[in-house]
Design a protein around this motif. Structure first.
Motif, PDB file in Angstrom:
ATOM      1  N   ALA A  98       0.838  -1.200   0.000  1.00 48.48           N
ATOM      2  CA  ALA A  98       0.000   0.000   0.000  1.00 48.48           C
ATOM      3  C   ALA A  98       0.872   1.250   0.000  1.00 48.48           C
ATOM      4  N   GLY A  99       0.573   2.160  -0.914  1.00 49.96           N
ATOM      5  CA  GLY A  99       1.366   3.365  -1.056  1.00 49.96           C
ATOM      6  C   GLY A  99       1.436   4.205   0.202  1.00 49.96           C
ATOM      7  N   ARG A 100       2.579   4.853   0.404  1.00 46.29           N
ATOM      8  CA  ARG A 100       2.788   5.700   1.581  1.00 46.29           C
ATOM      9  C   ARG A 100       2.083   7.040   1.415  1.00 46.29           C
ATOM     10  N   ALA A 101       2.051   7.572   0.217  1.00 49.62           N
ATOM     11  CA  ALA A 101       1.477   8.890  -0.055  1.00 49.62           C
ATOM     12  C   ALA A 101       0.380   8.754  -1.102  1.00 49.62           C
ATOM     13  N   PRO A 102      -0.546   9.699  -1.134  1.00 53.66           N
ATOM     14  CA  PRO A 102      -1.534   9.688  -2.217  1.00 53.66           C
ATOM     15  C   PRO A 102      -0.858   9.803  -3.574  1.00 53.66           C
ATOM     16  N   ASN A 103      -1.636   9.686  -4.615  1.00 57.49           N
ATOM     17  CA  ASN A 103      -1.115   9.570  -5.976  1.00 57.49           C
ATOM     18  C   ASN A 103       0.034  10.528  -6.261  1.00 57.49           C
ATOM     19  N   SER A 104       1.112   9.952  -6.747  1.00 59.82           N
ATOM     20  CA  SER A 104       2.314  10.693  -7.099  1.00 59.82           C
ATOM     21  C   SER A 104       2.936  10.054  -8.318  1.00 59.82           C
ATOM     22  N   GLY A 105       3.499  10.862  -9.169  1.00 56.11           N
ATOM     23  CA  GLY A 105       4.124  10.326 -10.370  1.00 56.11           C
ATOM     24  C   GLY A 105       5.274   9.388 -10.100  1.00 56.11           C
ATOM     25  N   SER A 106       5.884   9.497  -8.932  1.00 55.40           N
ATOM     26  CA  SER A 106       7.047   8.659  -8.625  1.00 55.40           C
ATOM     27  C   SER A 106       6.704   7.179  -8.599  1.00 55.40           C
ATOM     28  N   TYR A 107       5.449   6.841  -8.340  1.00 53.47           N
ATOM     29  CA  TYR A 107       5.079   5.422  -8.370  1.00 53.47           C
ATOM     30  C   TYR A 107       5.290   4.837  -9.764  1.00 53.47           C
ATOM     31  N   TYR A 108       5.288   5.666 -10.796  1.00 52.10           N
ATOM     32  CA  TYR A 108       5.338   5.183 -12.175  1.00 52.10           C
ATOM     33  C   TYR A 108       6.702   5.412 -12.826  1.00 52.10           C
ATOM     34  N   TYR A 109       7.443   6.460 -12.429  1.00 47.94           N
ATOM     35  CA  TYR A 109       8.770   6.629 -13.026  1.00 47.94           C
ATOM     36  C   TYR A 109       9.891   6.139 -12.102  1.00 47.94           C
ATOM     37  N   ARG A 110       9.535   5.704 -10.900  1.00 42.72           N
ATOM     38  CA  ARG A 110      10.493   5.070  -9.994  1.00 42.72           C
ATOM     39  C   ARG A 110       9.820   3.863  -9.340  1.00 42.72           C
ATOM     40  N   PRO A 111       9.310   2.933 -10.129  1.00 42.29           N
ATOM     41  CA  PRO A 111       8.464   1.852  -9.587  1.00 42.29           C
ATOM     42  C   PRO A 111       9.189   0.887  -8.664  1.00 42.29           C
ATOM     43  N   GLN A 112      10.499   0.770  -8.801  1.00 46.06           N
ATOM     44  CA  GLN A 112      11.234  -0.187  -7.964  1.00 46.06           C
ATOM     45  C   GLN A 112      11.468   0.321  -6.537  1.00 46.06           C
ATOM     46  N   ASP A 113      11.176   1.576  -6.286  1.00 44.01           N
ATOM     47  CA  ASP A 113      11.456   2.161  -4.977  1.00 44.01           C
ATOM     48  C   ASP A 113      10.464   1.650  -3.942  1.00 44.01           C
ATOM     49  N   LYS A 114      10.873   0.665  -3.176  1.00 45.56           N
ATOM     50  CA  LYS A 114       9.979   0.035  -2.205  1.00 45.56           C
ATOM     51  C   LYS A 114       9.666   0.958  -1.029  1.00 45.56           C
TER      52      LYS A 114
END
Length: 130
Positions: A98-114
């Motif tokens: 589950a994401g730490r923050a609400p929608n952010s572009g980083s989920y898609y251009y840095r997807p490996q960042d656990k």
């Protein structure tokens, strides 16, 4: 207390399908992106897919693109991973996150960042036989 409960793993033959799911409790589900990761024996945990809070945006690892589909039902606080045309190399423990923050572009251009994910499920074993 936020909890993620996974189910739906199992054993399948190559070419078959599975659909693990992950139910979330303890937070407002629709606000946060959800991701799926997997970890094979002796390997690092790797990104598989992520979906936005609304479900309107999804992003996949190249290794699963065109075979796996991530989806969510915000009324049921549940995220799914439909896995088709499965291969032996898909064998791993699959984790929802589950994401730490609400929608952010980083989920898609840095997807490996656990570190972008605050909560993790216990994992469900998926085994693909050849």
């Amino acid at each position: 207390q936020v909890q993620l409960a996974e189910s739906g793993g199992g054993l399948v033959q190559a070419g078959g399908s599975l659909r693990p799911s992950c139910e979330v409790s303890g937070r407002t589900f629709s606000v946060y992106p959800m991701g799926w990761f997997r970890q094979a024996p002796g390997k690092e945990r790797e990104f598989v897919a992520v979906i936005s809070g609304s479900g309107g945006l999804a992003y996949y690892a190249d290794s699963v693109k065109g075979r796996f589909t991530i989806s969510r039902n915000n009324a049921k606080n549940t995220v799914y991973l439909q896995m088709n045309s499965m291969r032996p190399e898909d064998t791993a423990v699959y984790y929802c996150a589950a994401g730490r923050a609400p929608n952010s572009g980083s989920y898609y251009y840095r997807p490996q960042d656990k570190d972008q994910y605050a909560y993790w499920g216990q994992g469900t074993q998926v085994t693909v036989s050849s």
